[in-house]
Design a protein around this motif. Sequence first.
Motif, PDB file in Angstrom:
ATOM      1  N   THR A 133      -2.526  -9.968   3.996  1.00 12.11           N
ATOM      2  CA  THR A 133      -3.987 -10.184   4.635  1.00 12.11           C
ATOM      3  C   THR A 133      -4.702 -11.418   4.218  1.00 12.11           C
ATOM      4  N   ASN A 134      -5.679 -11.472   4.935  1.00 12.01           N
ATOM      5  CA  ASN A 134      -6.648 -13.051   4.624  1.00 12.01           C
ATOM      6  C   ASN A 134      -7.877 -12.562   3.619  1.00 12.01           C
ATOM      7  N   ILE A 135      -7.573 -11.478   2.663  1.00 18.04           N
ATOM      8  CA  ILE A 135      -8.602 -11.095   1.875  1.00 18.04           C
ATOM      9  C   ILE A 135      -8.694 -12.252   0.737  1.00 18.04           C
ATOM     10  N   THR A 136      -9.719 -12.551   0.314  1.00 17.88           N
ATOM     11  CA  THR A 136      -9.917 -13.409  -0.841  1.00 17.88           C
ATOM     12  C   THR A 136     -10.479 -12.898  -2.038  1.00 17.88           C
ATOM     13  N   ASP A 137     -11.336 -11.718  -2.046  1.00 18.81           N
ATOM     14  CA  ASP A 137     -11.639 -11.010  -3.109  1.00 18.81           C
ATOM     15  C   ASP A 137     -11.685  -9.763  -3.268  1.00 18.81           C
ATOM     16  N   LEU A 138     -11.218  -9.086  -4.174  1.00 16.73           N
ATOM     17  CA  LEU A 138     -11.009  -7.527  -4.292  1.00 16.73           C
ATOM     18  C   LEU A 138     -12.060  -6.805  -4.658  1.00 16.73           C
ATOM     19  N   THR A 139     -13.196  -7.440  -4.985  1.00 16.81           N
ATOM     20  CA  THR A 139     -14.363  -6.883  -5.704  1.00 16.81           C
ATOM     21  C   THR A 139     -14.987  -5.492  -4.949  1.00 16.81           C
ATOM     22  N   PRO A 140     -14.646  -5.561  -3.483  1.00 15.79           N
ATOM     23  CA  PRO A 140     -15.336  -4.407  -2.795  1.00 15.79           C
ATOM     24  C   PRO A 140     -14.653  -3.003  -3.174  1.00 15.79           C
ATOM     25  N   LEU A 141     -13.273  -3.230  -3.821  1.00 14.40           N
ATOM     26  CA  LEU A 141     -12.713  -2.004  -4.335  1.00 14.40           C
ATOM     27  C   LEU A 141     -13.433  -1.024  -5.413  1.00 14.40           C
ATOM     28  N   LEU A 142     -14.279  -1.757  -6.034  1.00 11.98           N
ATOM     29  CA  LEU A 142     -14.928  -0.956  -6.930  1.00 11.98           C
ATOM     30  C   LEU A 142     -16.123  -0.136  -6.341  1.00 11.98           C
ATOM     31  N   HIS A 143     -16.124  -0.030  -4.883  1.00  9.43           N
ATOM     32  CA  HIS A 143     -16.712   0.742  -4.195  1.00  9.43           C
ATOM     33  C   HIS A 143     -16.258   2.350  -4.203  1.00  9.43           C
ATOM     34  N   CYS A 144     -14.573   2.046  -4.311  1.00  2.00           N
ATOM     35  CA  CYS A 144     -14.018   3.415  -4.104  1.00  2.00           C
ATOM     36  C   CYS A 144     -13.161   3.398  -5.351  1.00  2.00           C
ATOM     37  N   GLN A 145     -13.742   2.942  -6.547  1.00  2.00           N
ATOM     38  CA  GLN A 145     -12.846   3.051  -7.861  1.00  2.00           C
ATOM     39  C   GLN A 145     -12.518   4.447  -8.300  1.00  2.00           C
ATOM     40  N   SER A 146     -13.576   5.487  -8.194  1.00  2.00           N
ATOM     41  CA  SER A 146     -13.134   6.756  -8.803  1.00  2.00           C
ATOM     42  C   SER A 146     -12.280   7.547  -7.889  1.00  2.00           C
ATOM     43  N   ARG A 147     -11.879   7.012  -6.511  1.00  2.00           N
ATOM     44  CA  ARG A 147     -11.149   7.974  -5.649  1.00  2.00           C
ATOM     45  C   ARG A 147      -9.854   7.312  -5.389  1.00  2.00           C
ATOM     46  N   LEU A 148      -9.526   5.927  -5.494  1.00  2.00           N
ATOM     47  CA  LEU A 148      -8.589   4.998  -4.952  1.00  2.00           C
ATOM     48  C   LEU A 148      -7.293   5.537  -6.182  1.00  2.00           C
ATOM     49  N   LEU A 149      -6.152   5.978  -5.467  1.00  5.65           N
ATOM     50  CA  LEU A 149      -4.945   6.476  -6.197  1.00  5.65           C
ATOM     51  C   LEU A 149      -4.038   5.377  -6.177  1.00  5.65           C
ATOM     52  N   SER A 150      -3.972   4.699  -4.770  1.00  3.79           N
ATOM     53  CA  SER A 150      -2.731   3.613  -4.613  1.00  3.79           C
ATOM     54  C   SER A 150      -3.157   2.541  -4.166  1.00  3.79           C
ATOM     55  N   LEU A 151      -2.808   1.487  -4.657  1.00  2.31           N
ATOM     56  CA  LEU A 151      -3.178  -0.063  -4.086  1.00  2.31           C
ATOM     57  C   LEU A 151      -1.768  -0.699  -4.131  1.00  2.31           C
ATOM     58  N   THR A 152      -1.708  -1.148  -2.814  1.00  2.95           N
ATOM     59  CA  THR A 152      -0.563  -2.102  -2.556  1.00  2.95           C
ATOM     60  C   THR A 152      -1.079  -3.403  -2.256  1.00  2.95           C
ATOM     61  N   ALA A 153      -0.745  -4.674  -2.861  1.00  3.31           N
ATOM     62  CA  ALA A 153      -1.789  -5.818  -2.667  1.00  3.31           C
ATOM     63  C   ALA A 153      -0.707  -7.034  -2.946  1.00  3.31           C
ATOM     64  N   HIS A 154       0.520  -7.124  -2.507  1.00  5.69           N
ATOM     65  CA  HIS A 154       1.354  -8.251  -2.800  1.00  5.69           C
ATOM     66  C   HIS A 154       0.971  -9.280  -1.656  1.00  5.69           C
ATOM     67  N   GLY A 155       1.433 -10.379  -1.732  1.00  9.85           N
ATOM     68  CA  GLY A 155       1.374 -11.612  -0.697  1.00  9.85           C
ATOM     69  C   GLY A 155       0.126 -12.156  -0.187  1.00  9.85           C
ATOM     70  N   LEU A 156      -1.059 -11.847  -1.254  1.00 12.17           N
ATOM     71  CA  LEU A 156      -2.398 -12.023  -0.857  1.00 12.17           C
ATOM     72  C   LEU A 156      -2.311 -13.650  -1.356  1.00 12.17           C
ATOM     73  N   GLN A 157      -1.918 -14.414  -0.142  1.00 11.82           N
ATOM     74  CA  GLN A 157      -1.967 -16.029  -0.127  1.00 11.82           C
ATOM     75  C   GLN A 157      -3.254 -16.495  -0.325  1.00 11.82           C
ATOM     76  N   LYS A 158      -4.345 -16.049   0.091  1.00 12.57           N
ATOM     77  CA  LYS A 158      -5.455 -16.597   0.221  1.00 12.57           C
ATOM     78  C   LYS A 158      -6.654 -16.202  -0.957  1.00 12.57           C
ATOM     79  N   MET A 159      -6.058 -15.332  -1.881  1.00 15.67           N
ATOM     80  CA  MET A 159      -6.896 -14.960  -2.777  1.00 15.67           C
ATOM     81  C   MET A 159      -7.634 -16.097  -3.647  1.00 15.67           C
TER      82      MET A 159
END
Length: 737
Positions: free
Chosen positions: A193-219
Amino acid sequence: MFQDAEGPSSLTDISMSWVCHNVEVLCVAQEDGSLHFHRCPVFPQELADQLLHRMADEGVLNDRTVGIFQNLEHLRLRRANVQSSQLSAEAFRRSLCPHKLQELNASHIHSDVTISDVLHGLSSNKLCRQGLQTLLMDGLRLYGEAGTESLQASFSMLRGLKKLSLAWTDLDDRGLEDICAVPMLESLDISGTNITDLTPLLHCQSRLLSLTAHGLQKMEMPTSSFISVLSKLRSLRHLDISNDRLVEDRDGLVQQLLERPGMLPQLVSLDVSGWRGVSDAAIRAFVEVRPGLRFVGLLCTGAGGSELLSGDGHLKVAGESSVTQLCEALRRYSKRERFIREVLAHLYSHTSDTEEPQPHILKLVLAAMQHHTGSLQVQLVASACVFNLTVQELVLGMPLRLLGNVVQQLLTAMKNFPIQEQLQKNCLLTLCSDHILQVAPFDRYEAAKLIMMMLGNHEDQTVQRMAVAVVSILVSKLSTEEIAELGAEAYIMKQLLSIVQQKASLGVVDSTLKFALSALWNLTDETPTASRHFIQCQGIELYMELLESYYSESSIQQKLLGLLNNVAEVEELRMELMNEDLVEHILSLLMDPVVEVDISYFAGGILAHLVSVRGPEWGLDAELHSTVQEKLHSSVLSWSSPEHAMVSYRTFQPFYPLLHVSQCPGVQLWALWAIQFVCQKNAPQYCDMLQSEGGTDILRVLSSHADTHSDVKSLTENILKILELNCHPTRSEEDFH
């Protein structure tokens, strides 16, 4: 015979397929153009889900056909899979959104449907807002042409959503903020995707069990910040940060993740494939302090060689150090082309000396080919692996349905890349197997047609030899109707005759020449259209030359005469054979005492048809006519039955006109000898054929007629005795030349 481990199709599968292909017949059109079933029973909910999925898979799901699911009372959907179908936003909203959906896969829909369209439709139904748990929308655009203003609903409105996949969409940081506000989100795929920053994930840090984040070319966030965010996802059990670009981990991303104390303590699976330069020691240390870890992705990292990472135990490893690791990689990365290419390249080396059949590996290779039909690189390496896995005796240990599917995929590859010589070679190498060509279930007619079309693109002798060999065997397995269709394709005749001409000009006797002649022989068998094409392509002139130049090659002579015999069976084409040089040459083969019986037999067949009272009048020298009749009579009486079967027949129909009482004894004797020969070799099949076609009555008339020659009567009575001894015929599989 080896039983197919996959077994036959289930009744449900067969029924679903039938409904999919007959949906128009079963339905009536509504005013809006959508279809409704004429009569619809109440479907069990699971079957309704299966029907929708099957329609999408079969390519019949569209704005018209999806209308059947507007019947909420009889077709209740819970798990809707419309992946890769052709639906408009309106049809999606009208037919699917009213259902109480728990899961929806709308990935890669081939239309203008956007993520915002899907969200708007789902949000319009309170049951979906509260009950939808899984939503997959890979490959869709976020907004329509109107831009962000068209976003009338947000992810956060789906209060029950637990799993969300938006891989390879244009999702941006704003969208990620919205997603992280979903109150029950546990699994998220934001790869590509076009995501540049993963910081928003901290809003769901207590419940997120699975994260797939390959190919983030615009990070854009620094590696240290990236690791810091991940370290706070304390509940995370599955993490995929693999890298399809296969680059060096210059910033130490993976190394920092592995070495940071207390990092991701609940982790069950970690995928870092594609980051070159990962050390075995760091991976081992990470694994050893996490006994709950069940999967590690290490493909193209350089790690994975230690015993702890073998992948044979409870810890599965996708890597390249062993076949076990490679198979895991094939399973995990089936849709990721770059990884699959790497896996297959390593697998080719590992399977080059396989001693035992490995159907589970072949099945994985097939899946890779099917997922990447447009990738030449995948098809090249995969087809080479297929050859390794099916070579010689290994093919006997493969389930037949699997083999059939593999053949169909090889043919698809050949069709998709017609001028890629190495790919054609790879596919033909596998197809050059008697077991595959004779037993595996696939469309032999389409295969023969495709390979003959492909032949015109290649002059390579190896490709030519294998292609002609495969076509020759395929044609011999076709039905009469299929051969007639194939024979109607003039270019096939031209191709085969061109190969024969090419070989003849060099004076060679090789397998390519023999297979080409066999294919031509079978192609003209009871196929007048193919025989006409043969004549139109100057085939008779070519065969006259070959009869003389290959006089001492009995295997070549048999195939030449066999085809000319097929031509002679067609009454309206016999005049084309009325060439004095040709007839005299064939007569010499009939009379030559050194010539084998099978050569004399086919020579006799041509002459018997030419002097038959049925068909065109004899247009050559009258004395030659008398000589042919006389020599036919004496030659047939001198023949003894050869040990091997010369030929087999689908029908005796071409012989019956030669047994008419008006024919000369030589013509009758030739036909009778042929019938007697095959009846002696395979009485159940051919006695049944004679009786079912009415041949027995023809023989009795000939035997009892006052003008029948004593030699003819004697041979006729021999056949009738064979029939009497075999009065309980059984059916037998048809064979060819």
